[in-house]
Design a protein around this motif. Structure first.
Motif, mmCIF file in Angstrom:
data_model
loop_
_atom_site.group_PDB
_atom_site.id
_atom_site.type_symbol
_atom_site.label_atom_id
_atom_site.label_comp_id
_atom_site.label_asym_id
_atom_site.label_seq_id
_atom_site.Cartn_x
_atom_site.Cartn_y
_atom_site.Cartn_z
ATOM 1 N N LEU A 159 31.368 39.824 34.258
ATOM 2 C CA LEU A 159 32.588 39.220 34.788
ATOM 3 C C LEU A 159 32.645 39.339 36.307
ATOM 4 O O LEU A 159 32.127 40.298 36.890
ATOM 5 N N PRO A 160 33.300 38.392 36.987
ATOM 6 C CA PRO A 160 33.317 38.365 38.455
ATOM 7 C C PRO A 160 34.310 39.354 39.057
ATOM 8 O O PRO A 160 35.303 38.966 39.679
ATOM 9 N N LEU A 161 34.066 40.649 38.899
ATOM 10 C CA LEU A 161 34.958 41.649 39.476
ATOM 11 C C LEU A 161 34.727 41.760 40.976
ATOM 12 O O LEU A 161 33.580 41.863 41.423
ATOM 13 N N PRO A 162 35.785 41.762 41.799
ATOM 14 C CA PRO A 162 35.607 41.904 43.250
ATOM 15 C C PRO A 162 35.201 43.329 43.607
ATOM 16 O O PRO A 162 35.552 44.280 42.906
ATOM 17 N N PRO A 163 34.444 43.519 44.699
ATOM 18 C CA PRO A 163 33.998 44.874 45.075
ATOM 19 C C PRO A 163 35.149 45.732 45.564
ATOM 20 O O PRO A 163 36.164 45.234 46.055
ATOM 21 N N LYS A 164 34.979 47.054 45.436
ATOM 22 C CA LYS A 164 35.971 48.003 45.936
ATOM 23 C C LYS A 164 35.608 48.447 47.351
ATOM 24 O O LYS A 164 34.529 48.161 47.852
ATOM 25 N N MET B 15 43.512 49.451 52.466
ATOM 26 C CA MET B 15 44.914 49.034 52.550
ATOM 27 C C MET B 15 45.121 47.963 53.622
ATOM 28 O O MET B 15 46.248 47.580 53.905
ATOM 29 N N GLU B 16 44.034 47.489 54.224
ATOM 30 C CA GLU B 16 44.142 46.440 55.232
ATOM 31 C C GLU B 16 44.554 45.116 54.570
ATOM 32 O O GLU B 16 44.143 44.820 53.452
ATOM 33 N N ARG B 17 45.335 44.336 55.319
ATOM 34 C CA ARG B 17 45.875 43.110 54.766
ATOM 35 C C ARG B 17 44.779 42.110 54.395
ATOM 36 O O ARG B 17 44.830 41.469 53.344
ATOM 37 N N GLU B 18 43.740 42.011 55.236
ATOM 38 C CA GLU B 18 42.665 41.060 54.958
ATOM 39 C C GLU B 18 41.921 41.434 53.685
ATOM 40 O O GLU B 18 41.586 40.569 52.864
ATOM 41 N N PHE B 19 41.662 42.741 53.516
ATOM 42 C CA PHE B 19 40.929 43.175 52.320
ATOM 43 C C PHE B 19 41.762 42.954 51.055
ATOM 44 O O PHE B 19 41.250 42.521 50.019
ATOM 45 N N ILE B 20 43.065 43.239 51.137
ATOM 46 C CA ILE B 20 43.947 43.053 49.970
ATOM 47 C C ILE B 20 43.993 41.586 49.571
ATOM 48 O O ILE B 20 43.932 41.241 48.383
ATOM 49 N N ALA B 21 44.067 40.680 50.565
ATOM 50 C CA ALA B 21 44.104 39.249 50.277
ATOM 51 C C ALA B 21 42.790 38.786 49.643
ATOM 52 O O ALA B 21 42.781 37.995 48.697
ATOM 53 N N GLU B 22 41.666 39.304 50.163
ATOM 54 C CA GLU B 22 40.363 38.930 49.626
ATOM 55 C C GLU B 22 40.182 39.454 48.208
ATOM 56 O O GLU B 22 39.658 38.756 47.329
ATOM 57 N N ARG B 23 40.619 40.686 47.985
ATOM 58 C CA ARG B 23 40.499 41.262 46.643
ATOM 59 C C ARG B 23 41.425 40.545 45.650
ATOM 60 O O ARG B 23 41.090 40.389 44.472
#
Length: 545
Positions: free
Chosen positions: A66-71, A77-85
């Motif tokens: 399954l296409p699980l996003p990386p951790k 907690m950065e906004r860009e990472f949260i949006a990408e995840r």
């Protein structure tokens, strides 16, 4: 307490096959982690929706890649990472909710709809089976067969007879479903009647009984397993997800097997249709193998009102509105699976891979293509006449027997009509939703937005320009096209004043001046003699009849 007495209730007549969709609406930071808020909707009604959160329970599904996003350990907690995840988690949800087997598994249902699936169905099944053994002590449970089926509300147990310990049987317990329209009395009688059914292509039932909320059926256990086990090279006792969700080898059956098994299945469908017995539950896991013979399973499903395995497919097409049509459509799925070793990716099927025979593709095209789904399903008799099955010789000489009393046959007919009516109503809602979605998508497309902007400019431009007047009228400069917002109405005109030499008069636009000159010239050069003569009928005089 005997099995036929009413057990503790608490069940919901919910159609588990209605698709659940999930959309991440927002995210919020809680202490040291991020929580995503998901909007879940059942079916096409936006009113039937709710919110859930916490993905951790869904990550236990490991049967597929399954296409699980990386951790991320640092900066998570950065906004860009949260949006990408969030995008990655949405893709993960989309795969699960659109996968036919995964979307129906208990783990996914409990996460997306915890209120409807909070009950422990294994415990309920054990309670019912224990009640049954109090009145029928000759059987005992050898072991539970955990999750060998796809239904959440149906459980299986390996059984044995006390005085025949080597003989193995399978007990299935099932809750009643949303399509249960028989009265309790008719249901109990019809379920008991199943054990008297004798047909070379129907798997024998040893014992069957029902009460006001569930049913219990006992059959012989087959070490060879089902037709689906043969196709997927699977072991019958393994869980459904493990066996069929991610097969290691994909290989169809030989042509002679396809022809023989297909003919046998069509023969038993024709027999049930002639008897007026509703089925609607054909798929490869409901076909038991006995040597080189296919035998149909789970005839009790339609009596109990259980939804079909392929309901989410045929509910999309309004021409599949009878149980006979449902059986034919499901046969198309089964034939595709026998031919290619896997189910079709999408329905309708646009093109078919190479098959062992062109006759196989001919049958599949008559059932699974867009044209077939628009025109309606062929009959079972029509399929039996097609070249793929017409030359198959059936060697079994067992005479079919299934006597249904006239009163029960009438009750079955009414139940069948009610099942088809609910299907038709569901198809109508889906069709209306699809039309509305297409209209909204078309209206919101970039091309349509551009067209509306151009049209608004044209309307604004024509509304802002002055109407043609006499040549002596003053012509203020036009502002058409400067804005897409219509201009405010002009103020009342002032009394005319004599022009002075020092007054600056705005220059007239060339195109309007030319138009006025042409109009004036046309008026001056007008000749009355060029007009055509006409005859006029005068009806003003009074008539006397």
């Amino acid at each position: 307490m005997a099995f036929m007495e009413k057990p503790p209730a608490g069940k919901v007549l919910l159609d588990d096959t209605v698709p659940l969709t999930a959309q991440i609406e927002a995210s919020q930071s809680l202490h040291s982690h991020t929580e995503y808020i998901i909007r879940v909707q059942r079916g096409v009604s936006t009113e039937n929706s709710w919110q859930v959160s916490n993905f951790s329970s869904l990550f236990k599904i490991s049967t597929l890649s399954l296409p699980l996003p990386p951790k991320k350990l640092i900066g998570n907690m950065e906004r860009e990472f949260i949006a990408e995840r969030q995008k990655g988690l949405q893709a993960y949800l989309d795969v699960i909710t659109t996968h036919h087997i995964l979307s129906n598994c208990e783990l996914v249902k409990k996460f997306l709809d915890p209120n409807s699936y909070s009950v422990n169905y294994t415990e309920i099944a054990l309670q019912h089976v224990s009640m049954f053994f109090r009145s029928e002590p000759k059987w005992e449970v050898a072991e539970p067969l955990k999750d060998i089926g796809w239904r959440i509300r149906k459980k299986y147990f390996l059984m044995k007879i006390k005085n025949q310990p080597k003989e193995r049987l399978v007990l299935s317990w099932a809750d009643l479903g949303p399509d249960k329209y028989l009265s309790d009395r008719d249901l109990q009688y019809a379920v008991k009647l199943l054990s008297s059914c004798s047909h070379p292509y129907i798997y024998k039932i040893t014992f069957a009984t029902a009460n006001e909320s569930s049913a219990l059926v006992i059959r012989p256990f087959s070490e060879k397993g089902t037709l689906k086990d043969l196709i997927y090279k699977a072991k019958p006792k393994d869980p459904f997800l493990k066996k069929y969700c991610n097969p290691k080898k994909i290989q169809g059956l030989e042509l002679q097997q396809i022809k023989t098994y297909g003919r046998q299945i069509l023969e038993v469908l024709k027999f049930l249709h002639e008897k007026g017995f509703p089925y609607g539950h054909l798929h490869s896991a409901n076909v038991m193998l006995d040597g080189d013979t296919c035998k149909l399973l789970d005839l009790e499903n339609s009596l109990l009102g259980l939804p079909s395995f392929y309901r989410s497919y045929f509910s999309q097409f309004r021409k599949i509105n009878t149980l006979e049509g449902v059986d034919v459509h499901c046969f198309g799925h089964l034939l595709y699976e026998m031919t290619y070793g896997r189910p079709p990716d999408t329905i309708p099927v646009e093109s078919f891979p190479p098959a062992p025979s062109v006759f196989v593709v001919s049958v599949l095209e008559s059932i699974l293509t867009c044209e077939a789904l628009k025109n309606g399903m062929p009959t079972v008799s029509r399929l039996l006449q097609m070249p793929l099955f017409s030359d198959v010789l059936l060697t079994n000489s067992e005479k079919p027997q299934f006597k249904i009393p006239t009163k029960l046959k009438e009750a079955l007919k009414i139940s069948k009509e009610c099942i088809e009516k609910r299907l038709t109503e569901e198809q109508k809602l889906i069709h209306q939703h699809r039309r509305l979605t297409r209209a909204q998508s078309h209206h919101g497309s970039e091309e349509e937005k551009k067209k509306r902007k151009i049209l608004a400019r044209k309307v604004t431009g024509s509304g802002a320009s002055s109407p043609l007047t006499s040549p002596s009228s003053p012509t203020p400069p036009s502002t058409a096209g400067a804005s897409s917002i219509p201009p405010a109405p002009p103020p009342p005109p002032l009394p005319p004043a004599a022009p002075s030499p020092s007054t600056e008069v705005p220059p007239a636009r060339p195109d309007i001046s030319a138009g006025r000159g042409a109009l004036l010239s046309s008026i001056q050069n007008f000749q009355k003699g060029t007009l055509k003569k006409t005859q006029t009928c005068d009806y003003s005089a009074p008539r006397i009849s």
